[in-house]
Design an enzyme around this catalytic site. Structure first.
Site, PDB file in Angstrom:
ATOM      1  N   LYS A   1      -5.625   1.768   7.750  1.00 13.82           N
ATOM      2  CA  LYS A   1      -6.930   0.988   8.169  1.00 13.82           C
ATOM      3  C   LYS A   1      -6.553  -0.681   8.046  1.00 13.82           C
ATOM      4  O   LYS A   1      -5.518  -0.941   7.366  1.00 13.82           O
ATOM      5  CB  LYS A   1      -8.040   1.250   7.467  1.00 13.82           C
TER       6      LYS A   1
ATOM      7  N   SER B   1      12.309   1.023   6.501  1.00  8.17           N
ATOM      8  CA  SER B   1      12.006  -0.276   6.076  1.00  8.17           C
ATOM      9  C   SER B   1      12.648  -1.456   6.313  1.00  8.17           C
ATOM     10  O   SER B   1      14.115  -0.850   6.311  1.00  8.17           O
ATOM     11  CB  SER B   1      11.621  -0.286   4.392  1.00  8.17           C
ATOM     12  N   ARG B   2      12.519  -2.406   6.746  1.00  4.13           N
ATOM     13  CA  ARG B   2      13.428  -3.371   7.059  1.00  4.13           C
ATOM     14  C   ARG B   2      13.853  -4.105   5.693  1.00  4.13           C
ATOM     15  O   ARG B   2      14.827  -4.886   5.756  1.00  4.13           O
ATOM     16  CB  ARG B   2      12.703  -4.628   8.026  1.00  4.13           C
TER      17      ARG B   2
ATOM     18  N   ILE C   1       0.892  -1.258   0.009  1.00  2.00           N
ATOM     19  CA  ILE C   1       0.201  -0.023  -0.050  1.00  2.00           C
ATOM     20  C   ILE C   1       0.871   1.301   0.084  1.00  2.00           C
ATOM     21  O   ILE C   1       0.355   2.382  -0.624  1.00  2.00           O
ATOM     22  CB  ILE C   1      -1.057  -0.069   1.024  1.00  2.00           C
TER      23      ILE C   1
ATOM     24  N   ASP D   1     -10.424  -7.564   6.482  1.00  2.00           N
ATOM     25  CA  ASP D   1      -9.302  -6.608   6.100  1.00  2.00           C
ATOM     26  C   ASP D   1     -10.108  -5.707   4.788  1.00  2.00           C
ATOM     27  O   ASP D   1      -9.974  -4.536   5.068  1.00  2.00           O
ATOM     28  CB  ASP D   1      -8.231  -7.221   5.597  1.00  2.00           C
TER      29      ASP D   1
HETATM   30  P1  NAP Z   1       2.318  -5.627   3.242  1.00  2.00           P
HETATM   31  O1  NAP Z   1       2.796  -5.213   1.718  1.00  2.00           O
HETATM   32  O2  NAP Z   1       2.358  -6.956   3.403  1.00  2.00           O
HETATM   33  O3  NAP Z   1       2.962  -5.089   4.390  1.00  2.00           O
HETATM   34  C1  NAP Z   1       3.478  -3.674   4.434  1.00  2.00           C
HETATM   35  C2  NAP Z   1       4.761  -3.456   5.227  1.00  2.00           C
HETATM   36  O4  NAP Z   1       4.508  -3.567   6.457  1.00  2.00           O
HETATM   37  C3  NAP Z   1       6.018  -4.594   4.658  1.00  2.00           C
HETATM   38  O5  NAP Z   1       6.393  -4.303   3.540  1.00  2.00           O
HETATM   39  C4  NAP Z   1       6.934  -4.442   5.863  1.00  2.00           C
HETATM   40  O6  NAP Z   1       7.559  -3.340   5.556  1.00  2.00           O
HETATM   41  C5  NAP Z   1       6.189  -3.919   7.037  1.00  2.00           C
HETATM   42  N1  NAP Z   1       5.830  -4.861   7.825  1.00  2.00           N
HETATM   43  C6  NAP Z   1       5.168  -6.106   7.795  1.00  2.00           C
HETATM   44  N2  NAP Z   1       5.265  -6.845   8.947  1.00  2.00           N
HETATM   45  C7  NAP Z   1       5.750  -6.306   9.665  1.00  2.00           C
HETATM   46  C8  NAP Z   1       6.085  -6.406  11.036  1.00  2.00           C
HETATM   47  N3  NAP Z   1       5.799  -7.614  11.578  1.00  2.00           N
HETATM   48  N4  NAP Z   1       6.684  -5.534  11.795  1.00  2.00           N
HETATM   49  C9  NAP Z   1       7.043  -4.362  11.251  1.00  2.00           C
HETATM   50  N5  NAP Z   1       6.718  -4.060   9.885  1.00  2.00           N
HETATM   51  C10 NAP Z   1       6.256  -5.144   9.364  1.00  2.00           C
HETATM   52  O7  NAP Z   1       0.889  -4.902   3.707  1.00  2.00           O
HETATM   53  P2  NAP Z   1       0.093  -3.886   2.622  1.00  2.00           P
HETATM   54  O8  NAP Z   1      -0.740  -4.810   1.687  1.00  2.00           O
HETATM   55  O9  NAP Z   1       0.867  -2.919   2.174  1.00  2.00           O
HETATM   56  O10 NAP Z   1      -0.994  -3.653   4.015  1.00  2.00           O
HETATM   57  C11 NAP Z   1      -0.596  -2.644   4.932  1.00  2.00           C
HETATM   58  C12 NAP Z   1      -1.803  -2.005   5.483  1.00  2.00           C
HETATM   59  O11 NAP Z   1      -2.279  -1.306   4.571  1.00  2.00           O
HETATM   60  C13 NAP Z   1      -2.964  -2.931   6.157  1.00  2.00           C
HETATM   61  O12 NAP Z   1      -3.525  -2.702   7.270  1.00  2.00           O
HETATM   62  C14 NAP Z   1      -3.952  -2.995   5.077  1.00  2.00           C
HETATM   63  O13 NAP Z   1      -5.341  -3.366   5.285  1.00  2.00           O
HETATM   64  C15 NAP Z   1      -3.872  -1.656   4.317  1.00  2.00           C
HETATM   65  N6  NAP Z   1      -4.452  -1.481   3.113  1.00  2.00           N
HETATM   66  C16 NAP Z   1      -3.856  -2.537   2.194  1.00  2.00           C
HETATM   67  C17 NAP Z   1      -4.195  -2.549   0.841  1.00  2.00           C
HETATM   68  C18 NAP Z   1      -3.767  -3.303  -0.166  1.00  2.00           C
HETATM   69  O14 NAP Z   1      -4.492  -3.337  -1.407  1.00  2.00           O
HETATM   70  N7  NAP Z   1      -2.842  -4.225   0.076  1.00  2.00           N
HETATM   71  C19 NAP Z   1      -5.018  -1.545   0.525  1.00  2.00           C
HETATM   72  C20 NAP Z   1      -5.682  -0.629   1.498  1.00  2.00           C
HETATM   73  C21 NAP Z   1      -5.010  -0.668   2.684  1.00  2.00           C
HETATM   74  P3  NAP Z   1       9.095  -3.233   5.588  1.00  2.00           P
HETATM   75  O15 NAP Z   1       9.440  -4.521   4.649  1.00  2.00           O
HETATM   76  O16 NAP Z   1       9.362  -2.074   4.874  1.00  2.00           O
HETATM   77  O17 NAP Z   1       9.647  -3.273   6.758  1.00  2.00           O
END
Ligand code: NAP
Length: 310
Positions: free
Chosen positions: A89, A35-36, A13, A167
């Site tokens: 969110k 970012s890690r 996101i 989600d």
């Molecule tokens: P994601 O790509 O799986 O994770 C986002 C980032 O969070 C990862 O790249 C990592 O960043 C960090 N992360 C993951 N696990 C972690 C941990 N245990 N501790 C610390 N950092 C951690 O997820 P995403 O799809 O972006 O979703 C993230 C949020 O955005 C969620 O709450 C989701 O509901 C919301 N969202 C997602 C979408 C969608 O289309 N995917 C749409 C709207 C909202 P680093 O590698 O940089 O550390």
């Protein structure tokens, strides 16, 4: 002068929405990333948020884009370091932890913004305005999408606290709680848990409505084909259909015009809202969408269904 902001958690996101929205905004300057696993071009990058906060005292706001379970610790640390915080969110893994964050932010005189991007879809305001004063006969949410498309290989969505189908389903509930003129509460829910996962892949919700309307939600994450993100309200004065996640509005089957940017304004609007909140020394933490999810998990009848694999 644009306000300086840092992004923490650079995943799907952040890349799809946050970075483009910030780069396009004159109100914000993306000044650091944490970012890690990756780096953001053109800004100082850190693997540790505390180090970033120490190195960049000019960063006023931290936008947290990681999944809900790890988010609390980051938010707490950012507030303790005197920074305003923006939460993706759902705003946390539990209601009580978000209440804690809201209290911490209030005590520190800082802004906390629990964002709901779907509320910023183009026709949500128009839908809300149209429903004012109308009697609801039925309000039907249909939220079907393919988890493999929007969360490819993101196992956290099926781990405890990842919320499963809620989600995306919480996006629907964020619109419902924004546009439905009457307060509702959950009467019953049926949840389907894949036998190898900790969160539901589909859910049926049935709500109490104070004037006897039928309010239901059908959420499914094992869907193939186009996303179905629809809310239909049958009222005493016509039928409202909000489609494409709030990006399209029909009244009695006639497509409405005047806000054709669909979903593209969602994240720019969230950042505009955050700029206003910081300027006004205000917070915005509306937990109603998450309350309904919590109730669904509390009341839910549990079915065990076939295993889910990517
Ligand atoms: P994601 O790509 O799986 O994770 C986002 C980032 O969070 C990862 O790249 C990592 O960043 C960090 N992360 C993951 N696990 C972690 C941990 N245990 N501790 C610390 N950092 C951690 O997820 P995403 O799809 O972006 O979703 C993230 C949020 O955005 C969620 O709450 C989701 O509901 C919301 N969202 C997602 C979408 C969608 O289309 N995917 C749409 C709207 C909202 P680093 O590698 O940089 O550390």
């Amino acid at each position: 002068m644009p306000r300086k902001i840092a992004l923490v958690g650079v995943g799907k996101i952040a890349v799809d929405q946050h970075i483009p929205a910030l780069n396009a905004s004159s109100e914000w300057e993306l000044s650091a990333a944490v970012s890690r696993n990756t780096v953001v071009d053109g800004v100082p990058n850190f693997t540790d948020m505390d180090e970033m906060l120490k190195a960049h005292p000019e960063v006023e706001v931290v936008s947290l884009c990681m999944p809900p379970v790890p988010r609390f610790a980051y938010a707490q640390a950012a507030i303790a370091a005197g920074r305003h915080v923006m939460l993706e969110k759902p705003p946390g893994a539990t209601l009580s932890e978000v209440h804690t964050l809201a209290d911490l932010a209030t005590k520190a005189g800082l802004t906390l913004y629990a964002t709901w991007h779907s509320r910023e879809a183009a026709f949500v305001k128009a839908a809300k305005a149209w429903l004012v004063g109308k009697t609801i006969k039925s309000f039907t949410v249909t939220w079907h999408e393919d988890v493999r498309k929007w969360h490819p290989n993101q196992d956290w969505v099926f781990e405890a606290g990842g919320m499963g189908v809620f989600d995306p389903g919480i996006n629907a509930l964020s619109i419902v709680t924004e546009i439905l003129p009457d307060p509702i509460h959950l009467k019953s829910s049926v949840l389907d848990f894949p036998e190898n996962r900790d969160t539901p892949i589909s859910a049926q919700l049935d709500f109490y409505h104070p004037h006897g309307g039928t309010v239901t939600a059908d959420m499914n994450w094992d869907h193939s084909g186009d996303d179905v993100w629809q809310i239909e309200a049958v009222t005493d004065a016509g039928v409202l259909t909000l489609k494409n996640g709030g990006g399209v509005l029909l009244i009695d089957g006639v497509v409405q015009t005047g806000a054709e940017d669909g979903l593209s304004g969602e994240y720019p609007n969230l950042y505009a809202n955050m700029a206003r909140l910081v300027a006004d020394a205000a917070s915005d933490v509306d937990l109603r969408p998450m309350l309904h999810v919590s109730d669904a998990l509390t009341l839910g009848k549990r079915n065990v269904v076939k295993a889910f694999d990517w």
